[in-house]
Design a protein around this motif. Structure first.
Motif, PDB file in Angstrom:
ATOM      1  N   LEU A 179       4.748 -11.927  23.875  1.00 50.00           N
ATOM      2  CA  LEU A 179       4.245 -10.646  24.376  1.00 50.00           C
ATOM      3  C   LEU A 179       4.260 -10.620  25.897  1.00 50.00           C
ATOM      4  O   LEU A 179       4.584  -9.594  26.503  1.00 50.00           O
ATOM      5  CB  LEU A 179       2.830 -10.402  23.853  1.00 50.00           C
ATOM      6  N   LEU A 180       3.926 -11.743  26.532  1.00 55.00           N
ATOM      7  CA  LEU A 180       3.980 -11.827  27.988  1.00 55.00           C
ATOM      8  C   LEU A 180       5.409 -11.637  28.481  1.00 55.00           C
ATOM      9  O   LEU A 180       5.643 -10.905  29.466  1.00 55.00           O
ATOM     10  CB  LEU A 180       3.438 -13.181  28.459  1.00 55.00           C
ATOM     11  N   ALA A 181       6.372 -12.274  27.816  1.00 58.20           N
ATOM     12  CA  ALA A 181       7.775 -12.079  28.198  1.00 58.20           C
ATOM     13  C   ALA A 181       8.174 -10.613  28.071  1.00 58.20           C
ATOM     14  O   ALA A 181       8.867 -10.062  28.949  1.00 58.20           O
ATOM     15  CB  ALA A 181       8.673 -12.952  27.323  1.00 58.20           C
ATOM     16  N   SER A 182       7.731  -9.950  27.010  1.00 59.95           N
ATOM     17  CA  SER A 182       8.047  -8.528  26.820  1.00 59.95           C
ATOM     18  C   SER A 182       7.447  -7.683  27.926  1.00 59.95           C
ATOM     19  O   SER A 182       8.126  -6.806  28.494  1.00 59.95           O
ATOM     20  CB  SER A 182       7.517  -8.063  25.460  1.00 59.95           C
ATOM     21  N   PHE A 183       6.188  -7.923  28.264  1.00 61.98           N
ATOM     22  CA  PHE A 183       5.550  -7.141  29.320  1.00 61.98           C
ATOM     23  C   PHE A 183       6.235  -7.357  30.668  1.00 61.98           C
ATOM     24  O   PHE A 183       6.498  -6.399  31.401  1.00 61.98           O
ATOM     25  CB  PHE A 183       4.066  -7.506  29.432  1.00 61.98           C
ATOM     26  N   MET A 184       6.525  -8.598  31.000  1.00 62.73           N
ATOM     27  CA  MET A 184       7.157  -8.872  32.288  1.00 62.73           C
ATOM     28  C   MET A 184       8.536  -8.222  32.368  1.00 62.73           C
ATOM     29  O   MET A 184       8.925  -7.679  33.422  1.00 62.73           O
ATOM     30  CB  MET A 184       7.244 -10.374  32.510  1.00 62.73           C
ATOM     31  N   LEU A 185       9.305  -8.262  31.291  1.00 67.61           N
ATOM     32  CA  LEU A 185      10.603  -7.582  31.279  1.00 67.61           C
ATOM     33  C   LEU A 185      10.428  -6.075  31.434  1.00 67.61           C
ATOM     34  O   LEU A 185      11.260  -5.405  32.055  1.00 67.61           O
ATOM     35  CB  LEU A 185      11.350  -7.903  29.986  1.00 67.61           C
ATOM     36  N   ALA A 186       9.346  -5.540  30.879  1.00 69.06           N
ATOM     37  CA  ALA A 186       9.088  -4.096  31.003  1.00 69.06           C
ATOM     38  C   ALA A 186       8.808  -3.690  32.439  1.00 69.06           C
ATOM     39  O   ALA A 186       9.036  -2.530  32.812  1.00 69.06           O
ATOM     40  CB  ALA A 186       7.918  -3.703  30.103  1.00 69.06           C
ATOM     41  N   THR A 187       8.311  -4.626  33.252  1.00 61.48           N
ATOM     42  CA  THR A 187       8.003  -4.294  34.647  1.00 61.48           C
ATOM     43  C   THR A 187       9.215  -4.393  35.561  1.00 61.48           C
ATOM     44  O   THR A 187       9.133  -3.990  36.731  1.00 61.48           O
ATOM     45  CB  THR A 187       6.911  -5.230  35.193  1.00 61.48           C
ATOM     46  N   GLN A 188      10.331  -4.922  35.076  1.00 60.72           N
ATOM     47  CA  GLN A 188      11.476  -5.173  35.950  1.00 60.72           C
ATOM     48  C   GLN A 188      12.030  -3.909  36.592  1.00 60.72           C
ATOM     49  O   GLN A 188      12.531  -3.944  37.717  1.00 60.72           O
ATOM     50  CB  GLN A 188      12.580  -5.894  35.183  1.00 60.72           C
ATOM     51  N   SER A 189      11.949  -2.812  35.868  1.00 59.93           N
ATOM     52  CA  SER A 189      12.515  -1.564  36.407  1.00 59.93           C
ATOM     53  C   SER A 189      11.524  -0.797  37.282  1.00 59.93           C
ATOM     54  O   SER A 189      11.869   0.254  37.823  1.00 59.93           O
ATOM     55  CB  SER A 189      12.971  -0.665  35.254  1.00 59.93           C
ATOM     56  N   LEU A 190      10.298  -1.305  37.426  1.00 65.69           N
ATOM     57  CA  LEU A 190       9.287  -0.611  38.219  1.00 65.69           C
ATOM     58  C   LEU A 190       9.536  -0.810  39.714  1.00 65.69           C
ATOM     59  O   LEU A 190       9.845  -1.920  40.163  1.00 65.69           O
ATOM     60  CB  LEU A 190       7.884  -1.103  37.853  1.00 65.69           C
ATOM     61  N   ARG A 191       9.337   0.234  40.446  1.00 68.04           N
ATOM     62  CA  ARG A 191       9.519   0.153  41.896  1.00 68.04           C
ATOM     63  C   ARG A 191       8.435  -0.708  42.530  1.00 68.04           C
ATOM     64  O   ARG A 191       8.684  -1.408  43.515  1.00 68.04           O
ATOM     65  CB  ARG A 191       9.503   1.565  42.486  1.00 68.04           C
ATOM     66  N   TYR A 192       7.235  -0.635  41.982  1.00 72.46           N
ATOM     67  CA  TYR A 192       6.106  -1.365  42.565  1.00 72.46           C
ATOM     68  C   TYR A 192       5.653  -2.484  41.618  1.00 72.46           C
ATOM     69  O   TYR A 192       4.472  -2.643  41.337  1.00 72.46           O
ATOM     70  CB  TYR A 192       4.953  -0.402  42.844  1.00 72.46           C
ATOM     71  N   GLN A 193       6.626  -3.260  41.141  1.00 68.08           N
ATOM     72  CA  GLN A 193       6.312  -4.340  40.208  1.00 68.08           C
ATOM     73  C   GLN A 193       5.361  -5.355  40.819  1.00 68.08           C
ATOM     74  O   GLN A 193       4.367  -5.749  40.203  1.00 68.08           O
ATOM     75  CB  GLN A 193       7.597  -5.047  39.775  1.00 68.08           C
ATOM     76  N   ALA A 194       5.656  -5.801  42.037  1.00 63.46           N
ATOM     77  CA  ALA A 194       4.825  -6.827  42.684  1.00 63.46           C
ATOM     78  C   ALA A 194       3.397  -6.326  42.865  1.00 63.46           C
ATOM     79  O   ALA A 194       2.433  -7.075  42.640  1.00 63.46           O
ATOM     80  CB  ALA A 194       5.433  -7.225  44.027  1.00 63.46           C
ATOM     81  N   GLN A 195       3.258  -5.061  43.256  1.00 67.79           N
ATOM     82  CA  GLN A 195       1.908  -4.510  43.457  1.00 67.79           C
ATOM     83  C   GLN A 195       1.143  -4.423  42.138  1.00 67.79           C
ATOM     84  O   GLN A 195      -0.061  -4.705  42.084  1.00 67.79           O
ATOM     85  CB  GLN A 195       2.004  -3.123  44.108  1.00 67.79           C
ATOM     86  N   LEU A 196       1.843  -4.041  41.057  1.00 67.46           N
ATOM     87  CA  LEU A 196       1.192  -3.968  39.747  1.00 67.46           C
ATOM     88  C   LEU A 196       0.697  -5.349  39.315  1.00 67.46           C
ATOM     89  O   LEU A 196      -0.455  -5.501  38.873  1.00 67.46           O
ATOM     90  CB  LEU A 196       2.161  -3.410  38.701  1.00 67.46           C
ATOM     91  N   LEU A 197       1.562  -6.357  39.453  1.00 65.89           N
ATOM     92  CA  LEU A 197       1.168  -7.710  39.056  1.00 65.89           C
ATOM     93  C   LEU A 197       0.009  -8.211  39.906  1.00 65.89           C
ATOM     94  O   LEU A 197      -0.891  -8.897  39.404  1.00 65.89           O
ATOM     95  CB  LEU A 197       2.359  -8.659  39.174  1.00 65.89           C
ATOM     96  N   PHE A 198       0.006  -7.865  41.192  1.00 64.93           N
ATOM     97  CA  PHE A 198      -1.093  -8.277  42.076  1.00 64.93           C
ATOM     98  C   PHE A 198      -2.410  -7.656  41.618  1.00 64.93           C
ATOM     99  O   PHE A 198      -3.443  -8.342  41.535  1.00 64.93           O
ATOM    100  CB  PHE A 198      -0.790  -7.874  43.515  1.00 64.93           C
ATOM    101  N   VAL A 199      -2.390  -6.360  41.298  1.00 61.39           N
ATOM    102  CA  VAL A 199      -3.613  -5.677  40.866  1.00 61.39           C
ATOM    103  C   VAL A 199      -4.106  -6.250  39.538  1.00 61.39           C
ATOM    104  O   VAL A 199      -5.315  -6.500  39.348  1.00 61.39           O
ATOM    105  CB  VAL A 199      -3.362  -4.160  40.740  1.00 61.39           C
ATOM    106  N   VAL A 200      -3.184  -6.490  38.587  1.00 56.06           N
ATOM    107  CA  VAL A 200      -3.578  -7.030  37.285  1.00 56.06           C
ATOM    108  C   VAL A 200      -4.170  -8.426  37.450  1.00 56.06           C
ATOM    109  O   VAL A 200      -5.220  -8.744  36.869  1.00 56.06           O
ATOM    110  CB  VAL A 200      -2.376  -7.039  36.319  1.00 56.06           C
ATOM    111  N   CYS A 201      -3.530  -9.274  38.249  1.00 53.20           N
ATOM    112  CA  CYS A 201      -4.045 -10.637  38.464  1.00 53.20           C
ATOM    113  C   CYS A 201      -5.390 -10.606  39.175  1.00 53.20           C
ATOM    114  O   CYS A 201      -6.315 -11.352  38.809  1.00 53.20           O
ATOM    115  CB  CYS A 201      -3.042 -11.458  39.278  1.00 53.20           C
ATOM    116  N   LEU A 202      -5.509  -9.752  40.177  1.00 62.40           N
ATOM    117  CA  LEU A 202      -6.770  -9.662  40.905  1.00 62.40           C
ATOM    118  C   LEU A 202      -7.888  -9.185  39.985  1.00 62.40           C
ATOM    119  O   LEU A 202      -9.001  -9.742  39.987  1.00 62.40           O
ATOM    120  CB  LEU A 202      -6.612  -8.716  42.100  1.00 62.40           C
ATOM    121  N   GLY A 203      -7.606  -8.152  39.186  1.00 65.30           N
ATOM    122  CA  GLY A 203      -8.622  -7.640  38.269  1.00 65.30           C
ATOM    123  C   GLY A 203      -9.010  -8.655  37.214  1.00 65.30           C
ATOM    124  O   GLY A 203     -10.197  -8.840  36.914  1.00 65.30           O
ATOM    125  N   MET A 204      -8.016  -9.344  36.641  1.00 67.34           N
ATOM    126  CA  MET A 204      -8.306 -10.356  35.624  1.00 67.34           C
ATOM    127  C   MET A 204      -9.071 -11.533  36.230  1.00 67.34           C
ATOM    128  O   MET A 204      -9.985 -12.080  35.594  1.00 67.34           O
ATOM    129  CB  MET A 204      -7.008 -10.839  34.988  1.00 67.34           C
TER     130      MET A 204
END
Length: 530
Positions: free
Chosen positions: A484-509
């Protein structure tokens, strides 16, 4: 020579050290789910009883400490229903420490370190999987760290339990499954099968993961004719070898290949349908709570020093779940991630519906299925049908699910049902897309949806047998999390702000994790420790 990923080594080591610290100094003995049973299994392995038998094996009353006058209740150890791999590995540090001391307060900490080490290795394996998929080391490390920010994960990593070890086996199998789907080298299929066999030798619930992964391996296998048949048989037999051995043992002793504790029970509840269970039982709400954090188990029972304290205080288990800001932060972030996954899968399915595959001849079952659905009109019809049925299914589920308070259940139920919608929509990509990454994006939620559906049915059967809901344990989902993690990360590849999304998710978690331990977990452990 390529530089070694020192940041990944450091982060994985930090998670392992955190779990080891919790195991040695924080988590009370017996305060993991069924930890007494797991520990008794480990002790049996070191005392000349490598395969204790269900119905005969017991949990001794002096397992954790010696108390004169303590009543011997002769509890049967239902944990010995599990295959023995984890317990054999955990018996090694126990046997080493046992050579130097007989202090029970020291001995139980030794096998706990296996789970702590498993967490560190799990984070590193997930990092390797994501870098193979093309993610930068920073993004891959952020994605791999998300698993460690789940309180239930570090809680399990701080005790004697086969769950984290099984998740590690599942992650190793997932690493090679991903490599095989992307690159197609047959050695990766055999490596995946080997780790699946290890998972099958760890816990019976892994057999469902084995069946799912073998199905993907055969579906994606790029061989022809007799070569396909030969490799398919070899990979399948290797994958299920340990499960077949344990089934054979169960048949010999109990006459049932799937025999577990409670298999002898007879039905108590009648005239109660599956739809009644869906409407009246908080299955999905409990699953979300218990996946994030279900803490405790033995309560006061393992830390008293006198028989009087045991008699006065030890009256059943004490558990709690993390609620409040930490849980709702997790749910909010989970909803964001599921929406990202749903959008990516729907987009991939729509793009695949508008393309006609080039004739390539036989490559694998996947390309054969895609060629059978080669007409664009058929593909678009499939997309429309899946989207329509999925939308109607989510609407039906939201209207008919158990809702004691809509304000408290709307977000958890939305996460559950939209993730199921993602898996359902993923069928279009699985059967029509010629892009391995698009299929991998779909496989994660699809397999998890099927597994949760099976758990839902098992929960329904448990209620019919016992009259109460049982087996709604979020930790059962952990072996499916790597894919599931591999699927989610692949889903973020086309996002313009992928790095920012991952930063917010990691910070929140990360914040939610620290707040959960500071506000709930540590005070609870202090409360139950004598």
């Amino acid at each position: 020579m390529k530089n070694r990923p020192w940041p990944a080594y450091l982060v994985a080591s930090l998670f392992a050290c955190l779990a080891a610290f919790l195991a040695i100094f924080v988590t009370p003995p017996g305060d993991l789910p069924d930890e007494s049973g797991h520990y008794a299994y480990v002790v049996d392995m070191t005392k000349g009883r490598p395969l204790p038998l269900l119905g005969k094996a017991e949990i001794p009353p002096n397992l954790w400490r010696n108390i004169e006058g303590a009543e011997d209740r002769h509890r049967k150890n239902y944990i010995v229903q599990h295959p023995p791999l984890y317990y054999g590995v955990s018996a090694i540090p126990y046997a080493i420490v046992d050579k130097f001391t007989d202090d029970k307060r020291t001995l139980y900490r030794a096998p706990r370190l296996v789970s702590a080490l498993s967490l560190g290795l799990l984070v590193f394996v997930l990092f390797r999987m994501l870098t193979f998929l093309g993610f930068a080391e920073g993004s891959a490390l952020a994605g791999a760290s998300l698993v460690g920010f789940i309180p239930m994960v570090t809680h399990l990593a701080s005790g004697i339990s086969n769950d984290l070890f099984l998740t590690l086996m599942g992650a190793l199998a997932t690493l090679y499954l991903v490599k095989y789907v992307v690159a197609g080298h047959i050695r990766h299929a055999y490596a995946c099968a080997f780790w699946l066999a290890c998972a099958g030798a760890t816990k019976m619930t892994a057999w469902i993961l084995i069946a799912a992964y073998v199905g993907i391996l055969l579906f994606e296998m790029r061989k022809r004719g007799l070569l396909w048949i030969g490799h398919a048989l070899a990979v399948s037999l290797l994958s299920v070898s340990s499960a077949l051995w344990w089934m054979r043992r169960n048949i010999y002793h109990f006459g049932d290949p799937f025999y577990i504790y409670g298999s002898h029970l007879k039905q108590k509840v009648f005239d109660y349908s599956l739809l009644d269970f869906f409407r009246q039982q908080p299955f999905f709400e409990w699953m979300m709570y218990h996946f994030y954090a279900l803490i405790g188990f033995s309560g006061y029972c393992q830390t008293p020093q006198t028989a009087e304290q045991v008699k006065r205080l030890c009256h059943g288990g004490k558990l709690f779940r993390v609620e409040g800001p930490s849980y709702w932060m997790f749910i909010a972030l989970a909803l964001v991630c599921v929406l990202v996954l749903l959008v990516a899968i729907t987009r991939n399915a729509w793009l695949a519906s508008g393309t006609r595959p080039e004739p390539k001849g036989w490559i694998n079952l996947q390309t054969w299925a895609a060629s059978r659905l080669g007409n664009r009109s058929v593909r678009k019809l499939l997309f429309v049908l899946l989207f329509t049925i999925g939308t109607m299914g989510v609407a039906f589920a939201l209207m008919n699910s158990h809702k004691p308070s809509w304000a408290l259940t709307a977000m958890p139920l939305s996460v559950s049902f939209l993730l199921a919608f993602s898996g359902f929509m993923g069928l279009a990509s699985v059967f029509t897309s010629d892009q391995p990454q698009a299929r991998l994006t779909a496989y994660g939620p699809l397999l998890l949806t099927l597994f949760v559906a099976l758990l839902f049915y098992q929960g329904y059967k448990a209620l019919l047998l016992t009259g109460a809901s049982h087996g709604i344990q979020g930790r059962y989902l952990l072996p499916f999390v790597p894919l599931l993690l591999a699927s989610f990360m692949l889903a973020t590849q086309s996002l313009r702000y992928q790095a920012q999304l991952l930063f917010v998710v990691c910070l929140g978690m990360g914040w939610a994790y620290v707040n959960a331990y500071a506000t709930y977990v540590l005070p609870f452990f202090q409360f139950v420790r004598i």
